[in-house]
Write a protein that holds these residues in place. Structure first.
Motif, PDB file in Angstrom:
ATOM      1  N   UNK A  19      -0.352  -9.539  12.589  1.00 43.96           N
ATOM      2  CA  UNK A  19      -0.258  -8.080  12.438  1.00 43.96           C
ATOM      3  C   UNK A  19       1.164  -7.663  12.087  1.00 43.96           C
ATOM      4  N   UNK A  20       2.138  -8.261  12.748  1.00 42.60           N
ATOM      5  CA  UNK A  20       3.541  -7.947  12.440  1.00 42.60           C
ATOM      6  C   UNK A  20       3.907  -8.358  11.023  1.00 42.60           C
ATOM      7  N   UNK A  21       3.314  -9.466  10.561  1.00 45.76           N
ATOM      8  CA  UNK A  21       3.645  -9.978   9.230  1.00 45.76           C
ATOM      9  C   UNK A  21       3.101  -9.084   8.113  1.00 45.76           C
ATOM     10  N   UNK A  22       1.961  -8.420   8.347  1.00 42.75           N
ATOM     11  CA  UNK A  22       1.335  -7.632   7.274  1.00 42.75           C
ATOM     12  C   UNK A  22       1.614  -6.141   7.390  1.00 42.75           C
ATOM     13  N   UNK A  26       1.081  -3.680   4.231  1.00 44.11           N
ATOM     14  CA  UNK A  26      -0.154  -2.905   4.314  1.00 44.11           C
ATOM     15  C   UNK A  26       0.115  -1.437   4.008  1.00 44.11           C
ATOM     16  N   UNK A  27       1.213  -0.920   4.495  1.00 42.56           N
ATOM     17  CA  UNK A  27       1.565   0.472   4.232  1.00 42.56           C
ATOM     18  C   UNK A  27       1.728   0.722   2.733  1.00 42.56           C
ATOM     19  N   UNK A  28       2.384  -0.203   2.043  1.00 45.29           N
ATOM     20  CA  UNK A  28       2.584  -0.064   0.597  1.00 45.29           C
ATOM     21  C   UNK A  28       1.254  -0.119  -0.147  1.00 45.29           C
ATOM     22  N   UNK A  29       0.383  -1.044   0.261  1.00 49.76           N
ATOM     23  CA  UNK A  29      -0.903  -1.185  -0.421  1.00 49.76           C
ATOM     24  C   UNK A  29      -1.808   0.013  -0.183  1.00 49.76           C
ATOM     25  N   UNK A  30      -1.761   0.582   1.001  1.00 50.26           N
ATOM     26  CA  UNK A  30      -2.554   1.778   1.281  1.00 50.26           C
ATOM     27  C   UNK A  30      -2.122   2.931   0.380  1.00 50.26           C
ATOM     28  N   UNK A  34      -5.350   3.650  -2.232  1.00 54.46           N
ATOM     29  CA  UNK A  34      -6.346   4.519  -1.599  1.00 54.46           C
ATOM     30  C   UNK A  34      -5.913   5.983  -1.675  1.00 54.46           C
ATOM     31  N   UNK A  35      -6.845   6.828  -2.038  1.00 52.93           N
ATOM     32  CA  UNK A  35      -6.718   8.289  -1.976  1.00 52.93           C
ATOM     33  C   UNK A  35      -5.799   8.897  -3.010  1.00 52.93           C
ATOM     34  N   UNK A  36      -5.557   8.190  -4.126  1.00 54.78           N
ATOM     35  CA  UNK A  36      -4.813   8.778  -5.254  1.00 54.78           C
ATOM     36  C   UNK A  36      -3.453   9.347  -4.857  1.00 54.78           C
ATOM     37  N   UNK A  37      -2.840   8.792  -3.873  1.00 56.76           N
ATOM     38  CA  UNK A  37      -1.529   9.264  -3.473  1.00 56.76           C
ATOM     39  C   UNK A  37      -1.529  10.611  -2.799  1.00 56.76           C
ATOM     40  N   UNK A  38      -2.721  11.082  -2.390  1.00 56.65           N
ATOM     41  CA  UNK A  38      -2.773  12.392  -1.733  1.00 56.65           C
ATOM     42  C   UNK A  38      -2.213  12.343  -0.318  1.00 56.65           C
ATOM     43  N   UNK A  39      -2.146  11.146   0.248  1.00 56.67           N
ATOM     44  CA  UNK A  39      -1.680  10.998   1.626  1.00 56.67           C
ATOM     45  C   UNK A  39      -0.437  10.119   1.690  1.00 56.67           C
ATOM     46  N   UNK A  40       0.341  10.385   2.707  1.00 55.76           N
ATOM     47  CA  UNK A  40       1.439   9.483   3.038  1.00 55.76           C
ATOM     48  C   UNK A  40       0.960   8.617   4.209  1.00 55.76           C
ATOM     49  N   UNK A  41       0.859   7.336   3.966  1.00 56.04           N
ATOM     50  CA  UNK A  41       0.270   6.441   4.950  1.00 56.04           C
ATOM     51  C   UNK A  41       1.323   5.892   5.906  1.00 56.04           C
ATOM     52  N   UNK A  42       0.935   5.780   7.154  1.00 60.41           N
ATOM     53  CA  UNK A  42       1.770   5.144   8.170  1.00 60.41           C
ATOM     54  C   UNK A  42       0.949   4.056   8.858  1.00 60.41           C
ATOM     55  N   UNK A  43       1.593   2.982   9.217  1.00 56.10           N
ATOM     56  CA  UNK A  43       0.916   1.884   9.919  1.00 56.10           C
ATOM     57  C   UNK A  43       1.640   1.639  11.234  1.00 56.10           C
ATOM     58  N   UNK A  44       0.907   1.732  12.320  1.00 59.40           N
ATOM     59  CA  UNK A  44       1.452   1.469  13.644  1.00 59.40           C
ATOM     60  C   UNK A  44       0.698   0.308  14.274  1.00 59.40           C
ATOM     61  N   UNK A  45       1.300  -0.267  15.301  1.00 64.03           N
ATOM     62  CA  UNK A  45       0.701  -1.454  15.920  1.00 64.03           C
ATOM     63  C   UNK A  45       0.842  -1.385  17.424  1.00 64.03           C
ATOM     64  N   UNK A  46      -0.174  -1.889  18.106  1.00 67.18           N
ATOM     65  CA  UNK A  46      -0.135  -1.962  19.566  1.00 67.18           C
ATOM     66  C   UNK A  46      -0.840  -3.240  20.016  1.00 67.18           C
ATOM     67  N   UNK A  47      -0.196  -3.981  20.923  1.00 66.18           N
ATOM     68  CA  UNK A  47      -0.793  -5.189  21.481  1.00 66.18           C
ATOM     69  C   UNK A  47      -1.585  -4.799  22.724  1.00 66.18           C
ATOM     70  N   UNK A  48      -2.851  -5.210  22.733  1.00 66.44           N
ATOM     71  CA  UNK A  48      -3.736  -4.837  23.836  1.00 66.44           C
ATOM     72  C   UNK A  48      -4.334  -6.092  24.458  1.00 66.44           C
ATOM     73  N   UNK A 114      -4.339 -16.648   6.980  1.00 69.32           N
ATOM     74  CA  UNK A 114      -3.019 -16.269   6.497  1.00 69.32           C
ATOM     75  C   UNK A 114      -2.881 -14.749   6.470  1.00 69.32           C
ATOM     76  N   UNK A 115      -1.658 -14.257   6.619  1.00 67.56           N
ATOM     77  CA  UNK A 115      -1.464 -12.804   6.596  1.00 67.56           C
ATOM     78  C   UNK A 115      -2.035 -12.131   5.357  1.00 67.56           C
ATOM     79  N   UNK A 116      -1.931 -12.764   4.187  1.00 69.29           N
ATOM     80  CA  UNK A 116      -2.426 -12.140   2.965  1.00 69.29           C
ATOM     81  C   UNK A 116      -3.947 -11.998   2.994  1.00 69.29           C
ATOM     82  N   UNK A 117      -4.650 -13.010   3.473  1.00 64.58           N
ATOM     83  CA  UNK A 117      -6.112 -12.946   3.538  1.00 64.58           C
ATOM     84  C   UNK A 117      -6.562 -11.885   4.538  1.00 64.58           C
TER      85      UNK A 117
END
Length: 390
Positions: A19-22, A26-30, A34-48, A114-117
């Protein structure tokens, strides 16, 4: 610009590492796909911890939804090393469209999570949650962003068929609460089973047990070095056919694996709390994990003995004792024989290692938590029986 947040809920160890590696990519790819650039995407992470300990898929998704609501995320994806089933089929990923939560099972990736997959599947699941159905995702959405036909084809192919050389089938259903669930299962079943076994073995990180076996290596090397003093092993190495060497190696490795399992209580026994399918899966994974670790141990020991016989066994004396011409191949065979003999002695030393340390090295967080939970339940049952007897 409106903001959208994707939260990754990962279990400890390997899932959190991936998760840390991607996370950054992931934020750049989103933003790009996705969504024609209408949104500014953020990616957050939490270990549970729950995502790595429980066997119940529903509990993992419920916990993922709770974390999503608590953090105010728009979408939440659980990344777990838990094997997920749909009947008898192995699930690669599933999503609850209504709650905007999804889950990805790393063992279903097999040897190479792998992180890419993992990132490609994660993008696909977010697409499922955002567009509701794959057919709503049009190539025009990419063309409007200035992405050429070649890039469109490559990206869409990856999303529609994440594993080019394996079968992934998409199914959709609704539960009693009328919530839409989308699942991607591995077919045929034997393919999914093999992926799960290899994936769970990788999650257990078999290479991490080697430091716990350093005392075993010392005992085995000392035993083998002492055996090299006597010419008996020299003569046997010349006389043995190749099938004997292979048989000795297989017996030594298997013997050490069995000894470690039973001397450290790593074999999961049948009880009322565990299901036969999962118990078989965990025990098979333990065998594969230890088998991989012992093979690594065997290779290290072989290299040590190869150096030892090259230095301490004179060619003239070796030839005199063997009664035949000696070449480099004979030294390779002698090191091979001594390694197998020493491995038998090392197996005894493995039984002297700290059981708790061996379990932590052998099990992933999920399997270790499962082991501790079952042991605690056994203790509680013992206390109840004693109280009843009193």
């Amino acid at each position: 610009m409106e903001e959208k947040t994707v939260g990754i809920v990962s279990s400890p160890e390997l899932p959190s590492t991936i998760a840390n590696a991607i996370k950054k990519q992931l934020k750049k790819d989103l933003s790009r796909y996705i969504a024609d650039g209408r949104f500014q995407w953020h990616v957050e992470m939490e270990v549970d911890l729950l995502a790595g300990a429980t066997e119940k898929v529903a509990e993992v998704l419920e916990e993922t939804e709770r974390i999503k609501i608590r953090n105010g995320w728009d979408y939440a994806i659980s990344l777990t090393d838990l094997p997920v089933y749909n009947g008898r089929c192995i699930v690669l990923a599933d999503a609850n469209v209504d709650t905007c939560t999804a889950q990805i099972s790393l063992p279903a990736f097999g040897w190479l999570p792998t992180p890419n997959r993992v990132k490609i599947i994660m993008l696909h699941m977010i697409k499922e949650l955002y567009f509701r159905h794959t057919t709503d995702f049009k190539a025009d959405d990419l063309a409007q962003k200035g992405i050429g036909p070649k890039e469109q084809s490559g990206f869409l192919n990856k999303l529609e068929k994440p594993f080019r050389f394996s079968a992934v089938r998409r199914i959709e259903s609704s539960n009693q609460a009328e919530e839409t669930a989308v699942r991607f299962i591995i077919v045929p079943k034997i393919n999914g089973l093999a992926r799960i076994l290899f994936g769970m073995t990788i999650a257990n990180r078999p290479w991490t047990i080697l430091p716990s076996l350093k005392n075993v290596v010392a005992i085995a090397f000392a035993t083998g070095a002492y055996g090299l003093i006597f010419p008996t092993l020299w003569k046997l190495s010349v006389s043995y056919e190749i099938y004997r060497f292979i048989g000795l190696t297989a017996t030594a490795v298997l013997g050490m694996v069995v000894w470690i399992i039973f001397s450290h209580d790593l074999w999961e026994k049948k009880n009322l709390e565990n299901k036969n399918r999962l118990r078989w899966m965990y025990n098979s994974t333990t065998i594969l994990t230890l088998g991989t670790s012992v093979v690594m141990y065997y290779i290290v020991l072989y290299l040590l003995f190869l150096i030892a016989v090259s230095v301490f066994v004179p060619p003239d004396l070796y030839q005199a004792e063997a009664g035949t011409d000696i070449g480099p191949l004979n030294y390779l065979k002698l090191a091979w024989l001594v390694t197998s003999v020493a491995t038998f002695a090392g197996a005894i030393g493995a039984g002297l290692e700290n059981p708790e340390r061996v379990r932590k090295s052998t099990y992933s967080y999920r399997q270790y938590s499962r082991y501790e939970e079952m042991k605690e339940k056994e203790k509680q049952e013992d206390r109840k029986r004693k109280a009843t007897d009193d």
